[in-house]
Every structure is written in structure tokens, then in C-alpha cells.
Design a protein around this motif. Structure first.
Motif, mmCIF file in Angstrom:
data_model
loop_
_atom_site.group_PDB
_atom_site.id
_atom_site.type_symbol
_atom_site.label_atom_id
_atom_site.label_comp_id
_atom_site.label_asym_id
_atom_site.label_seq_id
_atom_site.Cartn_x
_atom_site.Cartn_y
_atom_site.Cartn_z
ATOM 1 N N HIS A 16 0.852 -1.197 0.000
ATOM 2 C CA HIS A 16 0.000 0.000 0.000
ATOM 3 C C HIS A 16 0.881 1.239 0.000
ATOM 4 C CE1 HIS A 16 -4.078 1.818 1.157
ATOM 5 N NE2 HIS A 16 -3.256 2.840 0.982
ATOM 6 N N HIS A 18 1.300 4.982 -2.176
ATOM 7 C CA HIS A 18 0.845 5.927 -3.201
ATOM 8 C C HIS A 18 2.046 6.620 -3.822
ATOM 9 C CE1 HIS A 18 -3.521 5.991 -2.049
ATOM 10 N NE2 HIS A 18 -3.004 5.506 -0.942
ATOM 11 N N HIS A 201 -9.934 1.235 -0.269
ATOM 12 C CA HIS A 201 -9.729 1.940 0.999
ATOM 13 C C HIS A 201 -11.061 1.916 1.756
ATOM 14 C CE1 HIS A 201 -6.158 3.719 -0.870
ATOM 15 N NE2 HIS A 201 -5.842 4.316 0.262
ATOM 16 N N HIS A 225 -6.230 -0.167 4.612
ATOM 17 C CA HIS A 225 -6.384 0.216 6.014
ATOM 18 C C HIS A 225 -7.308 -0.760 6.767
ATOM 19 C CE1 HIS A 225 -4.079 3.893 5.595
ATOM 20 N NE2 HIS A 225 -4.739 4.128 4.481
ATOM 21 N N ASP A 282 1.924 3.596 3.032
ATOM 22 C CA ASP A 282 0.924 4.542 2.519
ATOM 23 C C ASP A 282 1.593 5.632 1.685
ATOM 24 O OD1 ASP A 282 -1.676 5.221 2.065
ATOM 25 O OD2 ASP A 282 -2.041 6.193 3.989
HETATM 26 ZN ZN LIG Z 1 -3.864 4.852 0.938
#
Ligand SMILES: [Zn+2]
Length: 343
Positions: A16, A18, A201, A225, A282
């Protein structure tokens, strides 16, 4: 070796991450200068304060504001390729062997790039990175909650040609409070038919019931998450009994105020209770973290043993969207390394 040294050496993976939140601050500053994009300061240290979330960050909304500047430097092919390539280079230094990078193609078409050009540019950086640093990576295309269902369908339709060429999945991200997952049901249905993997998400900012909807109506195979699953007994039981993997991102959860402190993060409870948890970053730049830092926090603040870490890392291999061959390779490599490091 002490724990810090072992953590550094452990084989790692990130499911995960970005792209827009993981650009080197130096690179953002260099591109804004080159492209004449308005920015606060030319001083790198000061500039970092504008692209990283702080302790005082009060919400997910404030956290997300950091992305405005980063998206402005991701509007040209050469920049997208460079950013993806540098991320892979940085990962290789942390002993990361596999990563799933996610990005929302429609955020990168403001200055004339086509959908295909944006995706191809990122894939090129990832391929070059694999060639030079040996890190395997796959790309996840993000659908944005606040975009129309039609636009989401567009990502799936246009993204289809990249399946088997580096793209493996779709995701749904953005404002969870105002846009429920079911708005994008049709796009996820089509994605399933086309052979995309699916992650969503959900349960990041309250609303644990979104986890159920994402699995039942959007065919999500993993949950981004899902940290708030514990808030609803029915949801928690569902996640546990159906072995729904959670992509947890501990530092990010604290910065967005999803969880008050490391000590209160449920990741260890989840692991002990048999939930399939994974540990991820993240956004490496916005959250000012990396996998070494995340694993350190798990051990020093959340009472993880090195064996707990091993379980979480191996969970990641099993629930990744990697190909059968890549999984086989990673499983073997990781187990060999664990055997040497965790005797
Ligand atoms: Zn995320």
C-alpha cells in the motif's frame, strides 16, 4: 546483530504505497523550480515542511492537502518515469524486494498527457528500476471516490490493455465520509470480469461497515487500512472469518488521527487474533516514513517480536497481487533470508 540491524536487513515488501505521496522532496523541489510552479521556498529543509505531514496534522483532510503540490510535478512523462524510478531505487536500499505502487491516472492529465501516456510513463520507471535494482513492482490504478461512476468505468476500460503488462489491480480512494463505496460498484464489477485484482480503501476514517460493502458489493480481495474494523463486531467477525487481508499503514493512521498513538494501534491485537494483517507505508514522503521506520515502530512501540514481523511480511507475500512465479520466488527468497537473520 541487534534488532535495529536485523530490521534493516529483513527482506521487505509494501502493498500500500501511493506514488504521489512518495516522491523525494529534493525531486519535487527540482521539478517545481524547473517548471516554474509556485512554491513556498527554495530552501530544501523548509520545503520539506510543506510536503510532509506534521505531528500537528489534525485530520485526513489536512493530510491530503499535502498532495496538491506533489500532483503538480507529475504532469509530464519524464517526471512520472523519474519519480517511479527513484522510488524503486530508494526501496532497494531498504531491502524491499516487492512493491505494489498505486496512482490515479486521471490526476495526471492536466497538461495534455493521455491516460495511456501517464500509465506507460510510470510503468517505464518501474521497469527501469527493476532492471537496475532488481525490485519487482506492480501497478494499481486508483479510482477516486469523488469522481463520477462513469469516470471510474473509464479507468477500468482504458486500464484493461495494461493487464499483464505491469498493471494488476484497481483501488478506490479519497473522501470516505461523503462518498460510499457502492457508488463505484459497476466499475468494480467490470474490473472483476476483465481480470483486475481489487482492493478498496475502507474503514480508515470510521465507517467500518464500508469494509463489508467493499467485499460484498465491490468484490474487494483486500482492504486498504480497515483499521477501524474493531469498531463494529459484525464487521470484525466478517474480516476474521473470511480471512480478508488488511493493508495497515500505522504511521499514516496516526497522522490522519484515525488512531491516537502507536501504542493504541490495533495491529498487534489483530495479528494475535488471527486477522491477516500486512504493514505498509501509505506515503513515504508525506508520512515521512519508510518500511524500516515502520518495522522499527512495530517493534519499539507496539511490542512486536521479530517473529511477529516475519509473520506480517510473509502474509504480505501470500496476499500480494504478484504472479504465481513471482510469489514463488519471493517466498523462497524471504524464507532463506529469515532463516539466516532470525536463527
Ligand atoms: Zn492509501
Amino acid at each position: 546483530m541487534n534488532n535495529t540491524e536485523i530490521i534493516k536487513e529483513l527482506p521487505k515488501l509494501d502493498l500500500h504505497c501511493h506514488l504521489s505521496g512518495s516522491i523525494r522532496p529534493e525531486t519535487i523541489l527540482e521539478i517545481v523550480k524547473k517548471e516554474g510552479i509556485p512554491h513556498y521556498t527554495d530552501d530544501l529543509n523548509e520545503f520539506k515542511g510543506h510536503v510532509q505531514a506534521h505531528e500537528e496534522c489534525t485530520s485526513l483532510k489536512e493530510y491530503l492537502e499535502r498532495f496538491q503540490l506533489t500532483l503538480s510535478v507529475m504532469q509530464k512523462k519524464e517526471h512520472l518515469t523519474r519519480i517511479a524510478y527513484e522510488l524503486i531505487e530508494d526501496l532497494s536500499k531498504q531491502n524491499v524486494y516487492y512493491i505494489e505502487i498505486r496512482f490515479a491516472p486521471f490526476f495526471h492529465l492536466n497538461e495534455g498527457l493521455s491516460f495511456d501516456e501517464a500509465v506507460e510513463a510510470v510503468l517505464k520507471g518501474m521497469e527501469d528500476g527493476k532492471r537496475d535494482f532488481g525490485v519487482i513492482s506492480n501497478l494499481i490504478l486508483i479510482l477516486m471516490r469523488h469522481h463520477s461512476p462513469e469516470k471510474s468505468l473509464e479507468v477500468v476500460r482504458q486500464g484493461r490493455k495494461f493487464l499483464g503488462k505491469g498493471v494488476v489491480a484497481i483501488d478506490l480512494a479519497g473522501n470516505e465520509q461523503d462518498y460510499p463505496p457502492e457508488l463505484h460498484k459497476e466499475a468494480f464489477q467490470l474490473a472483476k470480469e476483465y481480470g483486475f485484482h481489487r482492493t478498496v480503501h475502507a474503514g480508515e476514517t470510521g465507517l467500518p461497515e464500508n469494509i463489508l460493502t467493499s467485499v460484498n458489493e465491490l468484490h474487494a480481495e483486500r482492504i486498504g487500512h480497515g483499521v477501524h474494523a474493531y469498531m463494529n463486531d459484525e464487521v470484525y467477525r466478517f474480516v476474521k472469518e473470511n480471512r480478508i487481508p488488511l493493508e495497515l499503514c500505522v504511521t499514516s493512521n496516526i497522522q490522519t488521527k484515525a488512531i491516537d498513538s502507536y501504542e493504541e494501534h490495533p495491529i498487534k491485537r489483530y495479528l494475535e487474533d488471527g486477522i491477516i494483517v500486512t504493514a505498509n507505508t501509505d506515503n513515504m514522503t508525506v508520512s515521512n516514513t519508510d518500511l524500516i521506520e515502520e518495522y522499527e515502530k512495530l517493534v519499539t512501540k507496539i511490542d512486536f517480536s521479530l517473529d511477529d514481523l516475519r509473520r506480517v511480511i510473509l502474509n504480505g507475500v501470500e496476499v500480494s497481487f504478484a504472479s504465481v512465479e513471482d510469489k514463488k520466488y519471493l517466498r523462497k527468497l524471504f524464507n532463506e533470508k529469515f532463516n539466516t537473520l532470525l536463527k
